[in-house]
Design a protein around this motif. Sequence first.
Motif, mmCIF file in Angstrom:
data_model
loop_
_atom_site.group_PDB
_atom_site.id
_atom_site.type_symbol
_atom_site.label_atom_id
_atom_site.label_comp_id
_atom_site.label_asym_id
_atom_site.label_seq_id
_atom_site.Cartn_x
_atom_site.Cartn_y
_atom_site.Cartn_z
ATOM 1 N N LEU A 67 -18.626 32.207 -0.359
ATOM 2 C CA LEU A 67 -19.097 32.545 0.980
ATOM 3 C C LEU A 67 -20.564 32.936 1.017
ATOM 4 O O LEU A 67 -21.277 32.573 1.933
ATOM 5 N N GLY A 68 -21.016 33.678 0.038
ATOM 6 C CA GLY A 68 -22.385 34.164 0.041
ATOM 7 C C GLY A 68 -23.413 33.049 0.077
ATOM 8 O O GLY A 68 -24.507 33.220 0.598
ATOM 9 N N THR A 69 -23.082 31.888 -0.456
ATOM 10 C CA THR A 69 -24.049 30.801 -0.487
ATOM 11 C C THR A 69 -23.789 29.758 0.586
ATOM 12 O O THR A 69 -24.677 29.000 0.921
ATOM 13 N N GLN A 70 -22.599 29.714 1.165
ATOM 14 C CA GLN A 70 -22.271 28.653 2.111
ATOM 15 C C GLN A 70 -22.274 29.093 3.565
ATOM 16 O O GLN A 70 -22.531 28.293 4.440
ATOM 17 N N ALA A 71 -21.963 30.333 3.844
ATOM 18 C CA ALA A 71 -21.836 30.775 5.225
ATOM 19 C C ALA A 71 -23.044 31.625 5.615
ATOM 20 O O ALA A 71 -23.549 32.400 4.825
ATOM 21 N N THR A 72 -23.497 31.452 6.827
ATOM 22 C CA THR A 72 -24.600 32.282 7.293
ATOM 23 C C THR A 72 -24.054 33.613 7.774
ATOM 24 O O THR A 72 -22.951 33.698 8.301
ATOM 25 N N VAL A 107 -23.188 36.130 5.939
ATOM 26 C CA VAL A 107 -22.233 36.714 5.014
ATOM 27 C C VAL A 107 -23.011 37.180 3.786
ATOM 28 O O VAL A 107 -23.820 36.449 3.243
ATOM 29 N N ARG A 108 -22.774 38.437 3.409
ATOM 30 C CA ARG A 108 -23.464 38.934 2.222
ATOM 31 C C ARG A 108 -22.557 39.840 1.401
ATOM 32 O O ARG A 108 -21.641 40.474 1.939
ATOM 33 N N LEU A 109 -22.818 39.879 0.114
ATOM 34 C CA LEU A 109 -22.086 40.738 -0.803
ATOM 35 C C LEU A 109 -22.575 42.165 -0.621
ATOM 36 O O LEU A 109 -23.775 42.424 -0.586
ATOM 37 N N VAL A 110 -21.644 43.110 -0.490
ATOM 38 C CA VAL A 110 -21.993 44.512 -0.231
ATOM 39 C C VAL A 110 -21.275 45.396 -1.253
ATOM 40 O O VAL A 110 -20.064 45.314 -1.407
ATOM 41 N N ILE A 118 -17.028 59.151 -8.147
ATOM 42 C CA ILE A 118 -17.694 58.193 -7.276
ATOM 43 C C ILE A 118 -16.847 56.925 -7.313
ATOM 44 O O ILE A 118 -16.634 56.346 -8.376
ATOM 45 N N LEU A 119 -16.341 56.538 -6.152
ATOM 46 C CA LEU A 119 -15.495 55.352 -6.045
ATOM 47 C C LEU A 119 -16.377 54.165 -5.703
ATOM 48 O O LEU A 119 -17.176 54.220 -4.773
ATOM 49 N N PHE A 120 -16.229 53.080 -6.439
ATOM 50 C CA PHE A 120 -17.050 51.882 -6.251
ATOM 51 C C PHE A 120 -16.226 50.797 -5.563
ATOM 52 O O PHE A 120 -15.087 50.543 -5.945
ATOM 53 N N SER A 121 -16.802 50.182 -4.544
ATOM 54 C CA SER A 121 -16.135 49.056 -3.894
ATOM 55 C C SER A 121 -17.143 47.923 -3.719
ATOM 56 O O SER A 121 -18.357 48.152 -3.662
ATOM 57 N N LEU A 122 -16.625 46.728 -3.640
ATOM 58 C CA LEU A 122 -17.448 45.530 -3.545
ATOM 59 C C LEU A 122 -16.730 44.534 -2.656
ATOM 60 O O LEU A 122 -15.536 44.302 -2.816
ATOM 61 N N GLY A 123 -17.443 43.986 -1.690
ATOM 62 C CA GLY A 123 -16.824 43.020 -0.799
ATOM 63 C C GLY A 123 -17.874 42.266 -0.009
ATOM 64 O O GLY A 123 -19.070 42.410 -0.249
ATOM 65 N N TYR A 124 -17.422 41.489 0.936
ATOM 66 C CA TYR A 124 -18.322 40.693 1.755
ATOM 67 C C TYR A 124 -18.401 41.280 3.163
ATOM 68 O O TYR A 124 -17.384 41.720 3.697
ATOM 69 N N ARG A 125 -19.574 41.311 3.717
ATOM 70 C CA ARG A 125 -19.776 41.746 5.096
ATOM 71 C C ARG A 125 -20.119 40.500 5.899
ATOM 72 O O ARG A 125 -21.004 39.737 5.528
ATOM 73 N N PHE A 126 -19.416 40.325 6.991
ATOM 74 C CA PHE A 126 -19.584 39.154 7.843
ATOM 75 C C PHE A 126 -20.426 39.509 9.055
ATOM 76 O O PHE A 126 -20.109 40.443 9.785
ATOM 77 N N GLY A 127 -21.534 38.788 9.257
ATOM 78 C CA GLY A 127 -22.393 38.989 10.422
ATOM 79 C C GLY A 127 -23.207 40.264 10.352
ATOM 80 O O GLY A 127 -22.946 41.145 9.534
#
Length: 126
Positions: A15-20, A22-25, A115-124
């Motif tokens: 998603l990070g490279t194909q969709a506008t 969308v970014r990794l957070v 400290i809890l770490f999370s990683l995901g994608y944010r849309f828009g």
Amino acid sequence: MGNYVSDTTVFVDELGTQATGVRLVAEVRLVDGAGMVAPAMEVRTLPFIMGRGTDASLCVADDQVSRHHCQIEEHGSVYVVRDLGSTNGTFLNGVRVLSCRLHPGDQLQIGSSQILFSLGYRFGGQ
């Protein structure tokens, strides 16, 4: 009504490279020694320094934490925690580490704080 199955499959890794828009957070959430949970904080400025110092990206009010205790670094889409020579050490999922890759759901411990770490994608948006 039955379950609906879509014909379209979206691979999240792409998603990070194909969709506008969308970014990794990456986010961290501080849980202090008393069990108080702070709101999630996005890891924006890298390196993301965690410690007792007022200039830290995440300021941890804990006497067992060094001023610049540890930091999160980004290498491509991989996030790494690195201890900065702290007195009491940095622990990842209960194991003392000097440097280690972070995964979603990992728990860091510095001093008596988690400290809890999370990683995901944010849309828009930003």
